[in-house]
Enzyme design. Structure first.
Site, mmCIF file in Angstrom:
data_model
loop_
_atom_site.group_PDB
_atom_site.id
_atom_site.type_symbol
_atom_site.label_atom_id
_atom_site.label_comp_id
_atom_site.label_asym_id
_atom_site.label_seq_id
_atom_site.Cartn_x
_atom_site.Cartn_y
_atom_site.Cartn_z
ATOM 1 N N LYS A 175 -3.192 -2.675 5.609
ATOM 2 C CA LYS A 175 -4.059 -3.581 4.842
ATOM 3 C C LYS A 175 -4.901 -4.415 5.796
ATOM 4 O O LYS A 175 -6.059 -4.689 5.517
ATOM 5 C CB LYS A 175 -3.199 -4.489 3.952
ATOM 6 C CG LYS A 175 -2.810 -3.813 2.636
ATOM 7 C CD LYS A 175 -3.843 -4.073 1.539
ATOM 8 C CE LYS A 175 -3.750 -3.098 0.392
ATOM 9 N NZ LYS A 175 -2.924 -3.462 -0.701
ATOM 10 N N CYS A 184 -2.915 -5.737 21.133
ATOM 11 C CA CYS A 184 -1.731 -5.067 20.602
ATOM 12 C C CYS A 184 -2.113 -3.632 20.237
ATOM 13 O O CYS A 184 -3.144 -3.410 19.593
ATOM 14 C CB CYS A 184 -1.239 -5.814 19.354
ATOM 15 S SG CYS A 184 -0.109 -4.835 18.350
ATOM 16 N N LYS A 216 -2.650 4.308 11.920
ATOM 17 C CA LYS A 216 -1.695 3.881 10.903
ATOM 18 C C LYS A 216 -2.442 3.161 9.771
ATOM 19 O O LYS A 216 -3.212 2.228 10.039
ATOM 20 C CB LYS A 216 -0.684 2.926 11.544
ATOM 21 C CG LYS A 216 0.374 2.437 10.595
ATOM 22 C CD LYS A 216 1.314 1.460 11.284
ATOM 23 C CE LYS A 216 2.298 0.909 10.287
ATOM 24 N NZ LYS A 216 2.578 -0.513 10.465
ATOM 25 N N CYS A 251 2.571 -11.024 19.426
ATOM 26 C CA CYS A 251 1.630 -10.498 18.430
ATOM 27 C C CYS A 251 2.108 -10.961 17.066
ATOM 28 O O CYS A 251 3.204 -10.588 16.628
ATOM 29 C CB CYS A 251 1.569 -8.970 18.467
ATOM 30 S SG CYS A 251 0.631 -8.314 17.059
ATOM 31 N N HIS A 296 -2.082 -3.405 16.215
ATOM 32 C CA HIS A 296 -3.042 -4.188 15.433
ATOM 33 C C HIS A 296 -4.439 -4.263 16.036
ATOM 34 O O HIS A 296 -5.354 -4.799 15.399
ATOM 35 C CB HIS A 296 -2.485 -5.598 15.183
ATOM 36 C CG HIS A 296 -1.304 -5.578 14.254
ATOM 37 N ND1 HIS A 296 -0.018 -5.444 14.707
ATOM 38 C CD2 HIS A 296 -1.233 -5.596 12.909
ATOM 39 C CE1 HIS A 296 0.802 -5.402 13.660
ATOM 40 N NE2 HIS A 296 0.094 -5.486 12.566
ATOM 41 N N HIS A 298 0.857 -1.191 0.000
ATOM 42 C CA HIS A 298 0.000 0.000 0.000
ATOM 43 C C HIS A 298 0.894 1.241 0.000
ATOM 44 O O HIS A 298 2.126 1.128 -0.025
ATOM 45 C CB HIS A 298 -1.004 -0.033 1.158
ATOM 46 C CG HIS A 298 -0.402 -0.072 2.535
ATOM 47 N ND1 HIS A 298 0.401 0.925 3.030
ATOM 48 C CD2 HIS A 298 -0.492 -1.002 3.531
ATOM 49 C CE1 HIS A 298 0.759 0.639 4.260
ATOM 50 N NE2 HIS A 298 0.251 -0.542 4.588
ATOM 51 N N HIS A 310 4.011 1.584 2.361
ATOM 52 C CA HIS A 310 5.254 0.915 1.943
ATOM 53 C C HIS A 310 5.952 1.732 0.859
ATOM 54 O O HIS A 310 7.163 1.916 0.864
ATOM 55 C CB HIS A 310 4.958 -0.497 1.407
ATOM 56 C CG HIS A 310 4.184 -1.345 2.365
ATOM 57 N ND1 HIS A 310 2.945 -1.856 2.064
ATOM 58 C CD2 HIS A 310 4.466 -1.766 3.620
ATOM 59 C CE1 HIS A 310 2.487 -2.558 3.094
ATOM 60 N NE2 HIS A 310 3.391 -2.522 4.053
ATOM 61 N N CYS A 332 2.689 -8.108 14.494
ATOM 62 C CA CYS A 332 3.991 -7.420 14.629
ATOM 63 C C CYS A 332 5.146 -8.420 14.557
ATOM 64 O O CYS A 332 6.297 -8.005 14.447
ATOM 65 C CB CYS A 332 4.114 -6.708 15.969
ATOM 66 S SG CYS A 332 2.943 -5.403 16.275
HETATM 67 N N1 MSP Z 1 9.090 -7.007 7.798
HETATM 68 C C1 MSP Z 1 9.165 -5.970 8.764
HETATM 69 C C2 MSP Z 1 10.444 -5.180 8.596
HETATM 70 C C3 MSP Z 1 11.699 -5.967 8.654
HETATM 71 S S1 MSP Z 1 13.110 -4.989 8.344
HETATM 72 C C4 MSP Z 1 14.369 -5.950 8.746
HETATM 73 C C5 MSP Z 1 7.967 -5.045 8.635
HETATM 74 N N2 MSP Z 1 7.342 -5.080 7.466
HETATM 75 S S2 MSP Z 1 6.038 -4.229 7.097
HETATM 76 O O1 MSP Z 1 5.699 -4.641 5.769
HETATM 77 O O2 MSP Z 1 5.033 -4.405 8.101
HETATM 78 O O3 MSP Z 1 6.370 -2.714 7.138
HETATM 79 C C6 MSP Z 1 7.596 -2.224 6.777
HETATM 80 C C7 MSP Z 1 7.596 -0.752 6.613
HETATM 81 O O4 MSP Z 1 6.574 -0.284 5.740
HETATM 82 C C8 MSP Z 1 7.409 0.121 7.844
HETATM 83 O O5 MSP Z 1 8.541 0.134 8.674
HETATM 84 C C9 MSP Z 1 7.232 1.456 7.170
HETATM 85 O O6 MSP Z 1 8.480 1.916 6.689
HETATM 86 C C10 MSP Z 1 6.342 1.084 5.995
HETATM 87 N N3 MSP Z 1 4.954 1.280 6.341
HETATM 88 C C11 MSP Z 1 3.991 0.341 6.521
HETATM 89 N N4 MSP Z 1 2.819 0.981 6.811
HETATM 90 C C12 MSP Z 1 3.018 2.316 6.833
HETATM 91 C C13 MSP Z 1 2.210 3.446 7.046
HETATM 92 N N5 MSP Z 1 0.931 3.347 7.309
HETATM 93 N N6 MSP Z 1 2.808 4.651 6.979
HETATM 94 C C14 MSP Z 1 4.137 4.820 6.685
HETATM 95 N N7 MSP Z 1 4.922 3.770 6.485
HETATM 96 C C15 MSP Z 1 4.386 2.526 6.551
HETATM 97 O O7 MSP Z 1 7.675 -4.317 9.555
#
Ligand code: MSP
Length: 535
Positions: free
Chosen positions: A320, A164, A317, A139, A167, A30, A33, A142
């Site tokens: 998905k 959590c 936040k 969790c 979540h 989304h 990311h 997370c």
């Molecule tokens: N897999 C772990 C990270 C491991 S790194 C060794 C993880 N993945 S994640 O897919 O849940 O999210 C990774 C990153 O996506 C977050 O740290 C952030 O940089 C970005 N984001 C996910 N959702 C976000 C928002 N709603 N807003 C801004 N960034 C977001 O955590």
């Protein structure tokens, strides 16, 4: 004759190395990311334009219970699920938002798995790992062990339960025999490191939070999960009944991708990373556990970990799992990738939370991009075409008004560079925009269309248009890291006689007069066409 051979010194020059987190492949990406990806790409492209060798790493985090459960929930196995999502969603995302990454690591690749096992074995041999039993909360969203203090009161279906905080779902109770990493041994070393490297954790608010967390005491960390429960992970090398805890596996991607355990030269040329950008929710993993792991393995911590804010929907936040995720395509299909990149880098102070709104995006697209920058470029090129058949004329003597433009270009370059060094892309863009604004008011006050009516003012007209095109040249270079496509089109029209846009150093924006008179400009289509309001 006796001839002494000089010892061969291998000099490895260090490249600028920036990383994104690796993303869970439980679902498609989304805009949250994509936000992190764009920020890292802007930093990398800027440093490349400074003349530095630059390496941007991104990738996917594929092991663990969360991915496994999603795969099974979709009636498939985790390998097929992750292969499909990576190929159909995560790799295409990089094209959608124009990411120029040098590598993409998947934690299911053998190069990663083998190196993780080497790392684990080293820590085990060096007595940093022991067997114990774990009892507590977990969790799966997370993929994190939670203390009671991390939980909040649940609402709606989960009213009366502790959930959590991220979540909003109840945690699970674990009671397992695990291997533990002696994280508690690193408390003082970490605090010393934070003190000696005040910019190691940024922004400052995030740093304070981490420092007080570490001061409150660190417990050892369970780094394995029993295969009795699930087995989607990397085997613990000395005990095939256990797999590696997904975070311990994932954090190592930052070094396994660049040669840890296989290519020492490459590792030395990149490590320590210059900046590791992460969302603030995963800052502790990167600013506490990760440097401790590296210290245990006798490797340096990264130079900086930056925890950025969240994109929010309804004050929470975007995610998905809460069905609030917006797909990047929804935006780029209408506004294009440049506008996507510009909007998120400019509208939200990097480090703070921000809410995405279609209205704000559309308003900024039309006022800042289409009218502010795009129109400036179109009308300048159109005037050179109209008055001089597209050929750049030799300027006459520069007046104060002309010199003001070149001074603002030079100042904007220096200030934007400082802002990028502080990981503040929003500020860098604001500095660059002083040149957009200056050029727009320069054209308004110099009135080239009036000069064109009087043949006696031809030299002044040439000078004004020369100054305006030189200003555009600087804007193309300065904005290339943020908007590679639009600036590329502008460059094709005005700058190709100077070589490729990507090869123009930032310092060229502090030098005035690089465009040679006599060069003919190419056509320029609207950089940011109007978007219908109904879209
Ligand atoms: N897999 C772990 C990270 C491991 S790194 C060794 C993880 N993945 S994640 O897919 O849940 O999210 C990774 C990153 O996506 C977050 O740290 C952030 O940089 C970005 N984001 C996910 N959702 C976000 C928002 N709603 N807003 C801004 N960034 C977001 O955590």
């Amino acid at each position: 004759m006796h001839c002494r051979l000089k010892p061969k010194i291998s000099t490895v020059s260090k490249s600028f190395y920036v990383t994104t987190p690796i993303f869970y492949v439980n679902d498609a990406p989304h805009i949250g990311h994509a936000y992190t990806e764009v920020a890292c790409d802007v930093l990398a492209r800027w440093h490349r334009q400074r003349g530095e060798e630059t390496f941007l790493l991104t990738g996917t985090d594929e092991h663990g219970e969360k991915v496994l459960r999603t795969a099974l929930g979709n009636q498939t196995d985790p390998k097929s699920w992750t292969d499909k999502l990576v190929t159909e969603s995560w790799l295409p995302l990089l094209k959608t938002i124009d990411i120029d990454n040098q590598d993409f690591i998947r934690t299911t690749e053998p190069r990663h798995e083998v190196a993780v096992q080497k790392f684990l074995q080293k820590l085990f041999d060096d007595d940093y790992i022991y067997q114990g039993s774990f009892e507590g909360n977990y969790c799966v969203g997370c993929e994190e062990y939670k203390n009671d203090g991390d939980l909040i009161d649940g609402a709606d279906t989960f009213a009366g339960q502790r959930v959590c905080a991220i979540h909003s779902k109840p945690v699970e109770q674990l009671n397992e025999t695990n291997y533990f990493f002696k994280l508690s041994q690193f408390q003082e070393k970490l605090l010393d490191h934070y003190e000696q490297n005040p910019t190691f954790i940024q922004p400052a608010s995030a740093r304070n939070e981490v420092v007080s967390f570490v001061k409150s005491g660190l417990s050892d960390l369970s780094i394995s999960r029993s295969k009795e429960r699930f087995d989607w992970g990397i085997d613990i090398p000395w005990d095939s009944e256990h797999i590696t805890y997904v975070w311990f596996d994932a954090l190592l991607n930052y070094i396994t991708a660049i040669g840890y355990g296989s290519d020492e030269e490459k590792l030395k040329s990149l490590w320590p990373a210059d900046v590791q950008v992460v969302g603030k929710d995963i800052l502790r993993f990167h600013a506490v556990i990760w440097p401790a792991m590296l210290m245990a393995a006798e490797l340096e911590p990264p130079r900086q970990v930056f925890g950025h804010g969240w994109l929010l929907v309804g004050g929470e936040k975007m995610s998905k799992s809460k069905l609030t995720g917006i797909s990047p395509n929804q935006i780029t299909d209408i506004f294009g990738s440049d506008a996507f990149r510009y909007y998120f880098m400019k509208a939200i102070g990097f480090g703070s939370d921000g809410s995405f709104s279609w209205e704000d995006l559309s308003a900024r697209y039309h006022s800042e991009l289409a009218n502010g920058f795009g129109n400036l470029a179109s009308r300048t090129v159109a005037m050179v075409n109209r008055y001089y058949d597209g050929v750049i004329q030799a300027p006459g003597e520069f007046t104060d008004a002309d010199k003001r433009v070149s001074n603002i270009a030079a100042t904007a370059t220096r200030e934007a560079d400082l802002a990028i060094a502080q990981i503040a892309p929003h500020e860098a863009i604001a500095k660059i925009w002083t040149l957009v604004d200056e050029l727009n008011s320069y054209i308004t006050t110099q009135e080239p269309w009036v000069l064109a009516k009087d043949p006696a003012k031809n030299e002044r007209l040439s000078t004004v248009l020369y100054t305006a095109v030189e200003g555009l040249r600087c804007l193309a270079v300065l904005l290339y890291p943020v908007m590679p496509k639009a600036t590329g089109r502008l460059w094709d029209s005005i700058g190709s006689s100077l070589g490729a846009l990507a090869d123009q150093p930032l310092s060229s924006c502090e030098t005035w007069g690089l465009l040679q008179p006599g060069v003919k400009l190419g056509e320029l289509e609207a950089l940011f066409p109007r978007v219908e309001e109904s879209a």
